[in-house]
Design an enzyme around this catalytic site. Structure first.
Site, PDB file in Angstrom:
ATOM      1  N   ARG A 199      15.270 -16.762  27.142  1.00 52.83           N
ATOM      2  CA  ARG A 199      15.534 -16.231  26.047  1.00 52.83           C
ATOM      3  C   ARG A 199      15.758 -14.624  26.127  1.00 52.83           C
ATOM      4  NH1 ARG A 199      15.025 -16.551  20.585  1.00 52.83           N
ATOM      5  NH2 ARG A 199      16.237 -18.592  20.556  1.00 52.83           N
ATOM      6  N   ARG A 253       3.605 -26.894  15.641  1.00 50.93           N
ATOM      7  CA  ARG A 253       4.934 -25.884  16.280  1.00 50.93           C
ATOM      8  C   ARG A 253       4.315 -25.035  17.430  1.00 50.93           C
ATOM      9  NH1 ARG A 253       6.760 -21.149  12.122  1.00 50.93           N
ATOM     10  NH2 ARG A 253       6.351 -22.703  10.632  1.00 50.93           N
ATOM     11  N   GLU A 308      -7.561  20.538   3.966  1.00 49.95           N
ATOM     12  CA  GLU A 308      -6.154  20.567   3.139  1.00 49.95           C
ATOM     13  C   GLU A 308      -4.987  21.367   3.720  1.00 49.95           C
ATOM     14  OE1 GLU A 308      -4.541  19.341   1.410  1.00 49.95           O
ATOM     15  OE2 GLU A 308      -4.664  19.670  -0.694  1.00 49.95           O
ATOM     16  N   ARG A 311     -10.759  12.738  -3.512  1.00 49.43           N
ATOM     17  CA  ARG A 311     -10.853  14.016  -3.315  1.00 49.43           C
ATOM     18  C   ARG A 311     -12.186  14.372  -3.517  1.00 49.43           C
ATOM     19  NH1 ARG A 311      -6.287  16.682  -7.270  1.00 49.43           N
ATOM     20  NH2 ARG A 311      -7.089  18.693  -6.215  1.00 49.43           N
ATOM     21  N   HIS A 312     -12.545  15.559  -3.036  1.00 44.27           N
ATOM     22  CA  HIS A 312     -13.704  16.226  -3.415  1.00 44.27           C
ATOM     23  C   HIS A 312     -13.765  16.173  -4.942  1.00 44.27           C
ATOM     24  CE1 HIS A 312     -11.168  19.606  -4.419  1.00 44.27           C
ATOM     25  NE2 HIS A 312     -10.473  19.351  -3.313  1.00 44.27           N
ATOM     26  N   HIS A 349      -8.561  15.972   0.652  1.00 48.46           N
ATOM     27  CA  HIS A 349      -7.971  16.795  -0.168  1.00 48.46           C
ATOM     28  C   HIS A 349      -6.301  16.144  -0.852  1.00 48.46           C
ATOM     29  CE1 HIS A 349     -10.703  19.839   1.018  1.00 48.46           C
ATOM     30  NE2 HIS A 349     -10.486  19.225   2.194  1.00 48.46           N
ATOM     31  N   ARG A 353      18.256 -23.038  16.274  1.00 51.29           N
ATOM     32  CA  ARG A 353      17.149 -22.017  16.288  1.00 51.29           C
ATOM     33  C   ARG A 353      18.063 -20.808  17.132  1.00 51.29           C
ATOM     34  NH1 ARG A 353      12.543 -22.699  19.484  1.00 51.29           N
ATOM     35  NH2 ARG A 353      13.120 -24.964  20.076  1.00 51.29           N
ATOM     36  N   GLY A 373       0.007 -12.508  16.200  1.00 51.97           N
ATOM     37  CA  GLY A 373       0.139 -11.099  15.473  1.00 51.97           C
ATOM     38  C   GLY A 373       1.229 -10.362  15.936  1.00 51.97           C
ATOM     39  N   ASN A 415     -10.112  24.825  -8.088  1.00 51.66           N
ATOM     40  CA  ASN A 415      -9.509  23.886  -9.033  1.00 51.66           C
ATOM     41  C   ASN A 415      -9.526  24.255 -10.604  1.00 51.66           C
ATOM     42  OD1 ASN A 415     -10.786  20.716  -7.289  1.00 51.66           O
ATOM     43  ND2 ASN A 415      -8.653  21.739  -7.143  1.00 51.66           N
ATOM     44  N   ARG A 468     -16.135  22.302  -0.061  1.00 49.54           N
ATOM     45  CA  ARG A 468     -16.236  21.223  -1.221  1.00 49.54           C
ATOM     46  C   ARG A 468     -16.155  19.744  -0.898  1.00 49.54           C
ATOM     47  NH1 ARG A 468     -11.165  23.989  -0.412  1.00 49.54           N
ATOM     48  NH2 ARG A 468      -9.169  22.823  -0.601  1.00 49.54           N
ATOM     49  N   TYR A 471       0.342  28.223  -8.938  1.00 50.61           N
ATOM     50  CA  TYR A 471       1.756  28.173  -8.651  1.00 50.61           C
ATOM     51  C   TYR A 471       2.473  29.157  -9.378  1.00 50.61           C
ATOM     52  CZ  TYR A 471       1.071  24.337  -5.687  1.00 50.61           C
ATOM     53  OH  TYR A 471       0.522  23.418  -4.574  1.00 50.61           O
ATOM     54  N   LEU A 513       3.407 -16.650  21.532  1.00 52.00           N
ATOM     55  CA  LEU A 513       3.239 -17.788  20.546  1.00 52.00           C
ATOM     56  C   LEU A 513       3.253 -17.471  19.227  1.00 52.00           C
ATOM     57  CD1 LEU A 513       0.706 -19.832  22.908  1.00 52.00           C
ATOM     58  CD2 LEU A 513       3.210 -20.231  22.705  1.00 52.00           C
TER      59      LEU A 513
HETATM   60  C1  SIN Z   1      11.140 -18.019  16.999  1.00 52.51           C
HETATM   61  O1  SIN Z   1      10.577 -16.795  17.031  1.00 52.51           O
HETATM   62  O2  SIN Z   1      11.407 -18.512  17.782  1.00 52.51           O
HETATM   63  C2  SIN Z   1      11.322 -18.493  15.508  1.00 52.51           C
HETATM   64  C3  SIN Z   1      10.268 -18.117  14.558  1.00 52.51           C
HETATM   65  C4  SIN Z   1      10.528 -19.003  13.509  1.00 52.51           C
HETATM   66  O3  SIN Z   1      11.304 -19.619  12.928  1.00 52.51           O
HETATM   67  O4  SIN Z   1       9.500 -19.002  12.605  1.00 52.51           O
END
Ligand code: SIN
Length: 447
Positions: A133, A188, A330, A247-248, A396, A97, A45, A254, A301, A341, A41
């Site tokens: 889908r 939504r 390191e 860093r240390h 480091h 969509r 995340g 150094n 260090r 170097y 949904l």
């Molecule tokens: C979707 O993932 O179905 C659409 C997502 C979006 O339009 O924000």
């Protein structure tokens, strides 16, 4: 003696290993193509998981990876669409969509077809909330790539609330009052809920993540890369605390411009150690209730740099008890350890030139490359992702370049050239999309 032995080996070695001696430790997806389909949904995340996973596969595994975010397509094609577009009973909205999904699918197919020598991962980042889908996606790409579904389920009200609040920062709601944006977004979510079908097909390959990693269910997850993906996803949390990288203090090596070694701090280094301890106190990181973590390498260090940190014990909890990680040591310069170097350029011009030509995969003879270092730091990345307390890392130059670049999504080629000065500390604040970084120079001379 070595020459004599080599001569003998050459005679005996009738079928020599003629591949490059140095393995890059960057295998991509071993040439395979993957499509990862997010399912959730809104505000669960999924975009966070998709973006982080794509970056992890690129930075740690060297795979080509790209996210195709349907919200971006929708914002591009229908910038002013109202929430009614998400109503499953609104035929016009459904068509719009579908149109976005088809365009994203076309772009994804083009991407998969391009030449990716080490394989490729495309992430289809959308709600993909119905079986129909998901079947459409599977039918479109399963002949070209292995398809994995990742479903994110959040039924913990406080995580849900925080996710929804972070959504209101997105460009869909620019300039809108919070209560108005919230009502719109909730509407939504309700439209999607009315048609949502969780994944239950035993024949498909999928990962279900509940409440940002609190519980995980794996289905048909087999083999190295899928196992890595499942582990990574299980570590991801959404709301994160700050990370401090330093860093240390200045070491004896150094001062002489020598690389590597295990020398102690100079007097200047000791001054920084005290300044750093004061900074930690001022920032409130030593408060027992904050439960901040302190990580160092095994080298002298770093241990000396944290010697003035508070370490009182409160109700059995030792404030800032150092966790000593060998993988934070390191980069190992092998037989060149302890040289400057200038000395390397003079006495080992070939090594100097090889390193200059490809700093990412150059491996010090008997030592490590940056690619080795990325691989060695993977446990640190996973621990950072699973943590929800502030972390102070005292390490480091090369190690911090890699950790910082992982967090800030800086490509490897740039990572190896970053400047990590002594006496400065970087504060990284994870955000929804990326991380912000702030630098504190504790020693005014360091500018
Ligand atoms: C979707 O993932 O179905 C659409 C997502 C979006 O339009 O924000």
């Amino acid at each position: 003696m070595i020459k004599k032995h080599m001569g003998m080996c050459n005679k005996m070695n009738t079928h020599p290993h003629n591949k490059d001696f140095v393995q890059t430790t960057s295998f991509g997806t071993f040439g395979d193509k993957y499509v990862i389909v997010m399912v959730a949904l809104p505000a669960r995340g999924k975009s966070h998981i998709a973006r982080k996973l794509a970056w992890y596969l690129q930075f740690v595994h060297g795979a080509d990876a790209k996210v195709f975010n349907l919200g971006d397509y929708r914002r591009d094609y229908y910038p002013n669409a109202s929430v009614d577009m998400f109503d499953p009973n609104n035929e016009k909205g459904v068509k719009m969509r579908e149109n976005c999904a088809e365009r994203a699918m076309e772009d994804m197919k083009v991407y998969l077809k391009q030449n990716h020598s080490k394989g490729v991962v495309a992430l289809f980042d959308a709600t993909n909330s119905t079986k129909a889908r998901r079947q459409w996606i599977f039918d479109n790409v399963s002949k070209k790539a292995k398809v994995i579904f990742i479903e994110s389920i959040i039924n913990n009200p406080s995580i849900e609330r925080e996710n929804i609040m972070s959504k209101l920062e997105n460009s869909d709601y620019q300039g809108k009052e919070v209560h108005e944006a919230l009502a719109d977004f909730q509407q939504r979510v309700n439209f999607y809920k009315s048609v949502y079908e969780p994944i239950d097909d035993e024949h498909q390959v999928w990962i279900k993540v509940f409440n940002a990693g609190a519980k995980i269910i794996l289905n048909n997850i087999r083999g190295y890369l899928l196992g890595k993906i499942a582990t990574y996803v299980s570590c991801l949390r959404i709301n994160k605390q700050r990370i401090y990288l330093t860093r240390h203090g200045q070491s004896e090596y150094n001062c002489d411009n020598r690389i590597g070694g295990d020398s102690g701090l100079t007097n200047n280094g000791m001054v920084y150690a005290q300044q750093l301890a004061d900074f930690v106190e001022e920032k409130g990181l030593a408060k027992p209730e904050i439960k901040a973590r302190l990580w160092t390498s095994t080298l002298r260090r770093t241990a000396e740099t944290i010697q003035f940190f508070p370490s009182n014990i409160v109700q059995g909890w030792q404030v800032l008890r150092p966790k000593i990680w060998p993988c934070l040591d390191e980069i190992h310069a092998g037989v060149l350890d302890g040289l400057t170097y200038e000395q390397i350029e003079k006495h080992f011009p070939n090594e100097f030139a090889l390193r200059k030509a490809d700093k990412v995969s150059y491996r010090y003879p008997g030592g490590e490359s940056y690619l080795d270092l990325i691989r060695r730091l993977e446990p640190v990345f996973l621990e950072i992702e699973s943590s929800n307390v502030p972390i102070i890392i005292v390490a480091h130059n090369a190690v911090l370049r890699i950790i910082y670049s992982y967090l800030k999504q800086i490509p490897r080629q740039e990572a190896v050239r970053l400047e990590f000065r002594l006496n400065c500390l970087r504060e990284i604040e994870p955000r929804t999309q990326t991380c912000s970084a702030k630098m504190f120079c504790l020693d005014e001379d360091c500018n």
